[in-house]
Design a protein around this motif. Structure first.
Motif, PDB file in Angstrom:
ATOM      1  N   UNK A 112       0.881  -1.157   0.000  1.00  0.00           N
ATOM      2  CA  UNK A 112       0.000   0.000   0.000  1.00  0.00           C
ATOM      3  C   UNK A 112       0.922   1.211   0.000  1.00  0.00           C
ATOM      4  N   UNK A 113       1.154   1.766  -1.194  1.00  0.00           N
ATOM      5  CA  UNK A 113       2.187   2.800  -1.335  1.00  0.00           C
ATOM      6  C   UNK A 113       1.834   4.059  -0.566  1.00  0.00           C
ATOM      7  N   UNK A 114       0.619   4.509  -0.692  1.00  0.00           N
ATOM      8  CA  UNK A 114       0.166   5.682   0.058  1.00  0.00           C
ATOM      9  C   UNK A 114      -1.285   5.467   0.472  1.00  0.00           C
ATOM     10  N   UNK A 115      -1.602   5.879   1.684  1.00  0.00           N
ATOM     11  CA  UNK A 115      -2.980   5.863   2.187  1.00  0.00           C
ATOM     12  C   UNK A 115      -3.135   7.108   3.045  1.00  0.00           C
ATOM     13  N   UNK A 116      -3.486   8.201   2.404  1.00  0.00           N
ATOM     14  CA  UNK A 116      -3.511   9.485   3.090  1.00  0.00           C
ATOM     15  C   UNK A 116      -4.944   9.945   3.349  1.00  0.00           C
ATOM     16  N   UNK A 117      -5.131  10.530   4.511  1.00  0.00           N
ATOM     17  CA  UNK A 117      -6.404  11.139   4.884  1.00  0.00           C
ATOM     18  C   UNK A 117      -6.116  12.507   5.490  1.00  0.00           C
ATOM     19  N   UNK A 118      -6.966  13.464   5.185  1.00  0.00           N
ATOM     20  CA  UNK A 118      -6.754  14.786   5.736  1.00  0.00           C
ATOM     21  C   UNK A 118      -7.906  15.715   5.431  1.00  0.00           C
ATOM     22  N   UNK A 119      -7.708  16.970   5.778  1.00  0.00           N
ATOM     23  CA  UNK A 119      -8.707  18.016   5.530  1.00  0.00           C
ATOM     24  C   UNK A 119      -7.982  19.267   5.056  1.00  0.00           C
ATOM     25  N   UNK A 120      -8.705  20.104   4.342  1.00  0.00           N
ATOM     26  CA  UNK A 120      -8.191  21.415   3.973  1.00  0.00           C
ATOM     27  C   UNK A 120      -9.359  22.370   3.837  1.00  0.00           C
ATOM     28  N   UNK A 121      -9.053  23.658   3.886  1.00  0.00           N
ATOM     29  CA  UNK A 121     -10.123  24.630   3.766  1.00  0.00           C
ATOM     30  C   UNK A 121      -9.610  26.042   3.883  1.00  0.00           C
ATOM     31  N   UNK A 122     -10.558  26.975   3.899  1.00  0.00           N
ATOM     32  CA  UNK A 122     -10.228  28.390   4.009  1.00  0.00           C
ATOM     33  C   UNK A 122     -10.925  28.995   5.215  1.00  0.00           C
ATOM     34  N   UNK A 123     -10.357  30.109   5.682  1.00  0.00           N
ATOM     35  CA  UNK A 123     -10.853  30.842   6.837  1.00  0.00           C
ATOM     36  C   UNK A 123     -11.027  32.301   6.411  1.00  0.00           C
ATOM     37  N   UNK A 140       0.591   6.621  11.795  1.00  0.00           N
ATOM     38  CA  UNK A 140       0.274   7.882  11.131  1.00  0.00           C
ATOM     39  C   UNK A 140       1.546   8.711  10.960  1.00  0.00           C
ATOM     40  N   UNK A 141       1.856   9.027   9.716  1.00  0.00           N
ATOM     41  CA  UNK A 141       3.001   9.875   9.397  1.00  0.00           C
ATOM     42  C   UNK A 141       2.472  11.170   8.790  1.00  0.00           C
ATOM     43  N   UNK A 142       2.695  12.278   9.462  1.00  0.00           N
ATOM     44  CA  UNK A 142       2.165  13.558   9.005  1.00  0.00           C
ATOM     45  C   UNK A 142       2.905  13.999   7.747  1.00  0.00           C
ATOM     46  N   UNK A 143       2.144  14.328   6.714  1.00  0.00           N
ATOM     47  CA  UNK A 143       2.746  14.828   5.483  1.00  0.00           C
ATOM     48  C   UNK A 143       2.643  16.349   5.428  1.00  0.00           C
ATOM     49  N   UNK A 144       1.439  16.892   5.348  1.00  0.00           N
ATOM     50  CA  UNK A 144       1.248  18.344   5.364  1.00  0.00           C
ATOM     51  C   UNK A 144       0.552  18.754   6.648  1.00  0.00           C
TER      52      UNK A 144
END
Length: 438
Positions: A112-123, A140-144
């Motif tokens: 499983x080369x990458x299995x990323x979960x996250x969120x993004x947005x604006x304020x 869990x390895x933090x990317x961004x």
């Protein structure tokens, strides 16, 4: 609305005396009064409908707007937005080397080369955020993990993010032409780091720079000992529909006060093997200085890109020679369907499928070739040289979903792993990937 309604009623009432004076008959006055009464009822009905519509509009505007970009994106009033994001990349591969090499990393492998979960947005106020972690290894390895501020082409970013190394590195792994990026990107330790950066883009020009420490996973450890400055300039003009790209970058990284160890090595095209046929071993160093040049073109179905990167490793001790390494790549690709490679803000982007499966189309089909070179030999350091000849076929049936197959012929000289007594030999690699992103 109430003022307008009152004004109309008053105008109608004022008209009554004038109409009465102009008429001799009392019946005509009564008729005018009846018409005014009817007009008042009609105005009241119209006013009620307008008020109802205004309330409905106000209620609708207060509810978040939902868009679909591989996943729901919620947009609220005042600049708020929220979107879940992620990617799932599954690879299989086979590495064939000379039979004299006995290494567990050879043969079939999968991951499983990458299995990323996250969120993004604006304020509100021009601010934004992004947080993403990779759980492919089980931990869990933090990317961004950053906050940013955007205003009229200016972006200020604080936190863990990419530090402007090269076109190949900055372009998302969702959109690369091959299973893995060019060999020099991993070999020279390109990775996200914690820092503060500024980007400014205007027209065809983009300038990026920042100060960075180490990857967030090293913070608080003994390895958290470096500080670096990175800068990148890009000129990206368009000639008609043809997109051009010219860029250069500089990177200065100071390690700790005492000499520490760095290591430069790379896998053979696929990540699912831990075997490195090219490897310097540990090299004592006090600092790294590197320079990169990059160029690319996108013309309809065709694209091409070339990069070169030079690294100077300052080594401690009297009469100890600094080490210099080089890596570079040259690639070209063509879509066999009526599609084109995406590009935005100095980076390659994914294809927007013009005729997706499920809507009467076949999707997007792309064929690519690449020459990938890495030289880790300099003076007493013999890490080996790699000449890699690669081909890939990518099928993107719909946006956010794609399948890829790669082949590579890897020619090594002074390889880190000997085949008996021979360190000059070839390795064949086949790999495939299934990928979904959102």
């Amino acid at each position: 609305m109430k003022f307008k309604k009152s004004l109309l009623i008053c105008s109608a009432l004022i008209a009554i005396p004038h109409a009465a004076q102009a008429q001799d008959s009392a019946s005509e006055v009564d008729a005018l009064r009846a018409e005014v009464a009817a007009l008042k009822e009609q105005l009241a009905a119209v006013a009620a409908k307008v008020d109802e519509a205004a309330k409905a509009k106000e209620k609708k505007s207060s509810a978040p707007e939902v868009k679909w970009k591989g996943a729901p994106e919620l947009e609220g009033e005042g600049g708020w937005s929220f979107k879940p994001r992620g990617r799932l990349l599954y690879d299989v591969a086979n590495v064939s080397a000379p039979s004299a090499i006995n290494d567990r990393g050879l043969g079939f492998s999968n991951e499983l080369r990458r299995a990323r979960l996250g969120v993004q947005g604006t304020i509100p106020g021009g601010f934004g955020y992004k947080f993403e972690a990779d759980i492919a290894t089980g931990d869990a390895e933090i990317t961004d993990a950053y906050l940013d501020y955007n205003h009229k082409g200016l972006t200020v970013t604080v936190g863990q993010h990419n530090n402007f190394q090269s076109l190949e590195e900055l372009s998302s792994s969702n959109d690369t032409s091959f299973l893995e990026r060019a060999a020099f990107t991993d070999a020279f330790g390109f990775e996200r780091r914690v820092g503060v950066s500024v980007q400014y883009g205007t027209g065809a020009f983009l300038a990026e720079g920042g100060v960075f420490t180490d990857n967030i996973s090293d913070l608080g450890s003994d390895e958290n000992n470096s500080i670096g400055v990175d800068g990148r300039l890009v000129f990206m003009p368009k000639l008609g529909k043809t997109q051009l790209h010219f860029g250069g970058s500089v990177h200065l990284r100071e390690l700790n006060d005492a000499a520490t160890s760095v290591r430069y090595r790379q896998r053979p095209l696929v990540h699912s093997t831990d075997t490195r046929f090219i490897d310097t071993g540990s090299v004592t160093a006090t600092s790294e200085t590197s320079y990169g040049l990059e160029t690319a073109i996108i013309a309809g179905r065709f694209h091409a890109a070339a990069e070169g990167h030079w690294v100077n490793v300052a080594r401690p001790g009297v009469n100890v020679q600094d080490a210099n390494f080089f890596g570079g790549s040259l690639e070209g690709g063509v879509f066999l369907t009526n599609d084109t490679r995406g590009y935005k803000a100095g980076m390659f982007r994914g294809v927007k499928v013009k005729n997706p499966v499920g809507q009467g189309g076949f999707g997007a089909l792309q064929f690519n070739v690449r020459y990938d070179y890495l030289d880790l030999n300099d003076g007493p350091i013999v890490g080996g040289k790699q000449d890699s000849y690669q081909a890939s076929l990518i099928w993107t049936p719909i946006d956010y979903l794609r399948f890829m197959i790669n082949y590579a012929k890897m020619d090594y000289s002074d390889a880190a792993i000997a085949a008996g007594t021979d360190r000059d030999y070839s390795v064949d690699v086949v790999g495939a990937r299934a990928q979904v992103t959102f």
